[in-house]
Design an enzyme around this catalytic site. Structure first.
Site, PDB file in Angstrom:
ATOM      1  N   HIS A 128       0.824  -1.214   0.000  1.00  0.00           N
ATOM      2  CA  HIS A 128       0.000   0.000   0.000  1.00  0.00           C
ATOM      3  C   HIS A 128       0.859   1.265   0.000  1.00  0.00           C
ATOM      4  O   HIS A 128       0.507   2.270   0.611  1.00  0.00           O
ATOM      5  CB  HIS A 128      -0.953   0.035   1.204  1.00  0.00           C
ATOM      6  CG  HIS A 128      -1.958  -1.077   1.225  1.00  0.00           C
ATOM      7  ND1 HIS A 128      -3.233  -0.945   0.717  1.00  0.00           N
ATOM      8  CD2 HIS A 128      -1.880  -2.347   1.688  1.00  0.00           C
ATOM      9  CE1 HIS A 128      -3.894  -2.082   0.878  1.00  0.00           C
ATOM     10  NE2 HIS A 128      -3.097  -2.966   1.458  1.00  0.00           N
ATOM     11  N   ASN A 201     -10.259  -2.853   2.813  1.00  0.00           N
ATOM     12  CA  ASN A 201     -10.016  -2.854   1.366  1.00  0.00           C
ATOM     13  C   ASN A 201     -11.322  -2.591   0.629  1.00  0.00           C
ATOM     14  O   ASN A 201     -12.391  -2.587   1.241  1.00  0.00           O
ATOM     15  CB  ASN A 201      -9.466  -4.212   0.912  1.00  0.00           C
ATOM     16  CG  ASN A 201      -7.971  -4.370   1.190  1.00  0.00           C
ATOM     17  OD1 ASN A 201      -7.250  -3.392   1.371  1.00  0.00           O
ATOM     18  ND2 ASN A 201      -7.514  -5.601   1.228  1.00  0.00           N
ATOM     19  N   TYR A 415       1.105  -4.121  12.013  1.00  0.00           N
ATOM     20  CA  TYR A 415       1.009  -2.682  11.713  1.00  0.00           C
ATOM     21  C   TYR A 415       1.795  -1.842  12.701  1.00  0.00           C
ATOM     22  O   TYR A 415       2.489  -0.893  12.334  1.00  0.00           O
ATOM     23  CB  TYR A 415      -0.468  -2.248  11.669  1.00  0.00           C
ATOM     24  CG  TYR A 415      -1.181  -2.818  10.461  1.00  0.00           C
ATOM     25  CD1 TYR A 415      -1.484  -4.169  10.386  1.00  0.00           C
ATOM     26  CD2 TYR A 415      -1.519  -2.023   9.372  1.00  0.00           C
ATOM     27  CE1 TYR A 415      -2.110  -4.714   9.276  1.00  0.00           C
ATOM     28  CE2 TYR A 415      -2.146  -2.554   8.260  1.00  0.00           C
ATOM     29  CZ  TYR A 415      -2.441  -3.895   8.218  1.00  0.00           C
ATOM     30  OH  TYR A 415      -3.046  -4.436   7.118  1.00  0.00           O
TER      31      TYR A 415
HETATM   32 FE1  HDD Z   1      -2.388  -4.786   5.471  1.00  0.00          FE
HETATM   33  C1  HDD Z   1      -0.904  -1.759   5.120  1.00  0.00           C
HETATM   34  C2  HDD Z   1      -5.363  -3.496   4.384  1.00  0.00           C
HETATM   35  C3  HDD Z   1      -3.771  -7.939   5.548  1.00  0.00           C
HETATM   36  C4  HDD Z   1       0.369  -5.973   6.986  1.00  0.00           C
HETATM   37  N1  HDD Z   1      -3.006  -2.973   4.857  1.00  0.00           N
HETATM   38  C5  HDD Z   1      -2.254  -1.848   4.785  1.00  0.00           C
HETATM   39  C6  HDD Z   1      -3.051  -0.750   4.330  1.00  0.00           C
HETATM   40  C7  HDD Z   1      -4.312  -1.243   4.117  1.00  0.00           C
HETATM   41  C8  HDD Z   1      -4.278  -2.646   4.458  1.00  0.00           C
HETATM   42  C9  HDD Z   1      -5.517  -0.474   3.616  1.00  0.00           C
HETATM   43  C10 HDD Z   1      -2.556   0.660   4.098  1.00  0.00           C
HETATM   44  C11 HDD Z   1      -2.826   1.548   5.267  1.00  0.00           C
HETATM   45  C12 HDD Z   1      -2.415   2.956   4.945  1.00  0.00           C
HETATM   46  O1  HDD Z   1      -3.096   3.584   4.108  1.00  0.00           O
HETATM   47  O2  HDD Z   1      -1.419   3.406   5.489  1.00  0.00           O
HETATM   48  N2  HDD Z   1      -4.181  -5.582   4.969  1.00  0.00           N
HETATM   49  C13 HDD Z   1      -5.306  -4.858   4.638  1.00  0.00           C
HETATM   50  C14 HDD Z   1      -6.439  -5.741   4.613  1.00  0.00           C
HETATM   51  C15 HDD Z   1      -5.999  -6.995   4.925  1.00  0.00           C
HETATM   52  C16 HDD Z   1      -4.572  -6.881   5.165  1.00  0.00           C
HETATM   53  C17 HDD Z   1      -7.863  -5.305   4.307  1.00  0.00           C
HETATM   54  C18 HDD Z   1      -6.752  -8.265   5.050  1.00  0.00           C
HETATM   55  C19 HDD Z   1      -7.979  -8.344   5.414  1.00  0.00           C
HETATM   56  N3  HDD Z   1      -1.802  -6.627   6.111  1.00  0.00           N
HETATM   57  C20 HDD Z   1      -2.531  -7.789   6.095  1.00  0.00           C
HETATM   58  C21 HDD Z   1      -1.798  -8.834   6.771  1.00  0.00           C
HETATM   59  C22 HDD Z   1      -0.616  -8.276   7.201  1.00  0.00           C
HETATM   60  C23 HDD Z   1      -0.637  -6.890   6.770  1.00  0.00           C
HETATM   61  C24 HDD Z   1      -2.287 -10.248   6.970  1.00  0.00           C
HETATM   62  C25 HDD Z   1       0.519  -8.879   7.955  1.00  0.00           C
HETATM   63  C26 HDD Z   1       0.467  -9.923   8.705  1.00  0.00           C
HETATM   64  N4  HDD Z   1      -0.548  -4.025   5.886  1.00  0.00           N
HETATM   65  C27 HDD Z   1       0.410  -4.682   6.555  1.00  0.00           C
HETATM   66  C28 HDD Z   1       1.612  -3.821   6.868  1.00  0.00           C
HETATM   67  C29 HDD Z   1       1.196  -2.451   6.278  1.00  0.00           C
HETATM   68  C30 HDD Z   1      -0.167  -2.738   5.694  1.00  0.00           C
HETATM   69  C31 HDD Z   1       2.909  -4.388   6.469  1.00  0.00           C
HETATM   70  C32 HDD Z   1       2.178  -1.785   5.323  1.00  0.00           C
HETATM   71  C33 HDD Z   1       2.265  -0.345   5.730  1.00  0.00           C
HETATM   72  C34 HDD Z   1       1.524  -0.257   6.958  1.00  0.00           C
HETATM   73  O3  HDD Z   1       1.029  -1.483   7.295  1.00  0.00           O
HETATM   74  O4  HDD Z   1       1.343   0.742   7.615  1.00  0.00           O
HETATM   75  O5  HDD Z   1       1.805  -3.746   8.234  1.00  0.00           O
END
Ligand code: HDD
Length: 754
Positions: A128, A201, A415
């Protein structure tokens, strides 16, 4: 495409918020573009400048915006200084030993400037990374005390400030907006009991069932590690290799290959919390809950060919669209809906509510509307706000709780953890956009870049020297987890119902319109054509063979092979057969008006100027955004009138508009007939299924573009208006009504005829 933004009005909120003074910097100061003008920081107050707003709280201001005043800086009328506040006399030349000599090491001004610059970039989000955000508010329709004690739902009409970020998933920070991808829909509620982040999402299910697989999924979809290609695209071997070996992703693959993955606008897509959450009321009773955001502007998508062309014409398409709508005062809006169900109901469902690859059909549990989300203010600074905002699924408030969904459980860790490296340490919650409006008091201390100046000698609990403060809030006020009874073996594994990977994929498929189904087949064909390994292509189709024979056959045919045997289905349970669920089709969320729709009015010397102007005005009155588009900028002679071309066809090609118009006028049309760019424009508008208003002589352009004409009335294209309607007023009305339909997919053939 910058010219498109140029003619938009400024955000009325900002004007009233900051007053005229912000737009009229003192003589000698460089004038900022109005939309960038900000004022009223502590610094400017110290310098004697005062806020000269209207005195009324403008619409769009909220407590969060006010809290950011503390850190807003306006340099209008100010002298240039170092970071230490030392006035800088010369910002052009470094300090040298003689005009032609070496630069002195003591040039602290040069060194400070370069050092700061060297460290300007921070690491991007691991997923993202590409996103855009805005401020706004959430308003609860009615108090929901019986369901939850969560404070945003505590009173009828209560407003809570929010900051919302939309994103693509796979691409890097500078990647194109219109890639085929899932879109993030992350909402930070600044509630009076702390921040609540709903990090969702635009699709209600996910690829995998357990956080354990998330790094694998992301490694597979990101550019391949040896040569860092492709950018912002899942159409490559490693992605399809992984998902084809993970049958649990089948349901989500259908969503990802559907038009939902190429939204027309962030403002025109749904949002989902995905997981099952819990609501808890003041009595400690709990129900399960799913969150749905539904856009007031309807759900609309691009065509794939259109998305590809937009990528070249304006890779900031969605960012610009969100920004311009808010600046123009056309505030995007969504309704929040809840699906609420009890644990007993959940046990009877044929799927497991803890499985994020499953949704709860609305026929089973209806969505109840509980409030609205309005985005009414653009950020002042992209980095400070949109880039530094940190969403965390772990941020919940009293009245909301997690479920045991194993994907959500892993996210609770991820996160918080990722922000520590991305934002440089454990104090990221003190970055202004992240700090809650609710007061923060605890004994956490120190760390990199600590802002709070904690007073007193006590930083432990219990204490007597600090009067026992800060004290525990206790169960009535403080956050308490739902007391769920758990008595199980400690194991690695999955519940039985998690193994049904195909029933809901079938549900999604049968709920799509025939057009949507064809688009899904074409998207699979495109992606798998880019894949280089035949075995991977076949493995994907073997998954689809478990979903629907027509789907599998359509994809296999497009790739030039026969449908292979279906993938082994290991589910111990018989598959469940669903009836179609209309809410799963995008066609269930049409728009009721054409507000913010972009319309190109193609003009050339000799076009009927009076007609062009009246169509322009009618579109403005309907809330659309018309633009006069010509071969080049400047005045175009149109009868007695001179029309002002706002953008050239070259800089504003067809893909950037929702609809097009060519007014009558023989000479004007004759000029357009000789312009290859104009013919290309018309072809693309047609090919992308867009509404077209072609008056009088303009019919010749349709003919030249090879668009089928003179069809029997039952085969007439309903979205081509004009040639047979000489009354421009009536034709414009019919065109405006055609535009609410967004696209005429009846035109589509495979391959395209035009
Ligand atoms: Fe995630 C970012 C949505 C599963 C780990 N995720 C991130 C963002 C969104 C989502 C909208 C961007 C937030 C922003 O605008 O800063 N992610 C989802 C949804 C998931 C999902 C709807 C499943 C239902 N994500 C998911 C899993 C993991 C992560 C299973 C890890 C185990 N996601 C992350 C992250 C991020 C992230 C690595 C990257 C940047 C951040 O968090 O701030 O932690």
């Amino acid at each position: 495409t910058g010219a498109l933004a140029g003619s938009m009005p400024n955000n009325p909120n900002k004007a009233s918020e900051y007053g005229e003074a912000a737009y009229n910097p003192p003589e000698g100061a460089t004038a900022l573009p109005a939309s960038a003008a900000v004022t009223s920081s502590t610094a400017s107050e110290k310098n004697g400048s005062t806020k000269t707003g209207s005195g009324k709280p403008p619409q769009g201001i909220n407590a969060m915006i006010a809290s950011l005043d503390r850190v807003r800086v306006d340099s209008g009328g100010q002298q240039l200084t170092t970071n230490q506040g030392v006035p800088i006399a010369d910002n052009q030349n470094s300090l040298k030993i003689g005009l032609r000599g070496p630069t002195a090491l003591e040039d602290f001004i040069l060194r400070e400037k370069i050092t700061h610059f060297d460290h300007e970039r921070i690491s991007e989000r691991v997923v993202h990374a590409r996103g855009s955000a805005a401020h706004g508010y959430f308003e609860c329709y009615q108090a929901l005390g019986a369901l939850t004690k969560a404070t945003p739902f505590a009173e009828d009409g209560k407003q809570t400030p929010v900051f919302v970020r939309f994103s693509t998933v796979a691409g890097e920070r500078g990647s194109t907006d219109t890639a085929r991808d899932v879109r993030g829909f992350a909402v930070k509620f600044y509630t009076d009991e702390g921040n609540w982040d709903l990090v969702g999402n635009n699709m209600p299910v996910f690829f995998i069932q357990d956080a354990m697989k998330f790094p694998d999924l992301v490694h597979a979809v990101k550019p391949e590690p040896h040569f860092a290609m492709p950018q912002a695209s899942s159409a490559h071997d490693t992605y399809w290799d992984f998902v084809s070996l993970m049958p649990e992703s089948t349901h989500m693959l259908l969503w990802q290959m559907s038009d939902r993955a190429i939204p027309r606008s962030y403002r025109m897509m749904q949002g989902f919390g995905v997981h099952t959450f819990r609501l808890i009321n003041a009595e400690g009773e709990s129900v399960f809950c799913k969150f749905h955001w539904t856009p007031v502007a309807g759900t609309h998508a691009l065509c794939w060919d259109e998305a590809v062309k937009i990528s070249g014409a304006d890779s900031d398409f969605h960012r610009r669209d969100l920004w311009e709508a808010i600046e123009a005062g056309a505030y995007p809006e969504w309704e929040l809906g809840l699906q609420v169900f009890t644990e007993q109901q959940a046990e009877e469902f044929e799927f497991d509510v803890l499985d994020p690859t499953k949704l709860v059909p609305e026929e089973l549990i209806p969505v109840i509307a509980v409030g609205k989300l309005v985005l009414n203010r653009n950020p002042d600074n992209f980095f400070a706000e949109t880039e530094q905002v940190a969403f965390c699924t772990a941020h919940i408030i009293p009245g909301i709780d997690f479920s045991n969904d194993p994907l959500l459980q892993g996210r609770i860790h991820s996160y918080l953890d990722t922000q520590i490296s991305r934002l440089g340490g454990a104090n990221f919650h003190e970055i202004p956009i992240n700090s809650p409006l609710a007061p923060v008091h605890n004994n956490q201390r120190d760390g990199m870049h600590r802002q709070a100046v904690a007073r007193g000698r006590v930083s432990y609990e219990p204490n007597s020297l600090g009067g026992g403060c800060p004290f525990q809030a206790g169960g009535a006020k403080g956050f308490t987890s739902f007391a769920e009874r758990v008595s199980e073996d400690k194991v690695r594994g999955k519940p039985e119902k998690f193994a049904d990977h195909y029933s809901q994929a079938q549900l999604f498929w049968i709920s799509q319109t025939p057009v949507e189904q064809q688009h899904i087949i074409k998207a699979f064909r495109f992606e798998l054509t880019r894949v280089q390994t035949q075995a991977i292509r076949e493995r994907v189709v073997s998954l689809l063979a478990n979903v629907n024979a027509e789907l599998a056959a359509g994809v296999a045919d497009g790739l030039g092979f026969a449908v292979p045997a279906p993938a082994l289905n290991i589910s111990p349970l018989p598959p469940h057969t669903y009836d179609p669920s209309p809410p799963l089709s995008m066609s269930s969320y049409p728009a009721s008006d054409i507000k913010t729709r972009r319309v190109a009015i193609l003009i050339a010397p000799g076009i009927d100027g009076a007609m062009a102007s009246s169509i322009y005005s009618a579109l403005i009155d309907a809330g659309a955004v018309p633009r006069f588009v010509a071969a080049k900028l400047g005045e175009v002679k149109a009868g007695k009138l001179g029309l002002h071309a706002e953008i050239s066809i070259e800089a504003g090609p067809a893909a950037l508009y929702d609809a097009m118009v060519v007014p009558d006028g023989a000479d004007g049309v004759a000029a357009l007939l000789k312009d290859g760019n104009a013919i290309e424009f018309i072809k693309d508008q047609y090919r992308h299924c867009k509404p077209m208003l072609m008056m009088g002589a303009a019919e010749a352009l349709l003919e030249k573009a090879g668009i089928p004409l003179n069809l029997p009335s039952e085969e007439k294209d309903p979205l081509i208006v004009g040639p047979d309607q000489p009354d421009a007023g009536k034709a414009t009305k019919a065109f405006i009504s055609a535009m609410t339909k967004h696209k005429e997919f009846g035109r589509e053939t495979d391959p395209p005829a035009v």
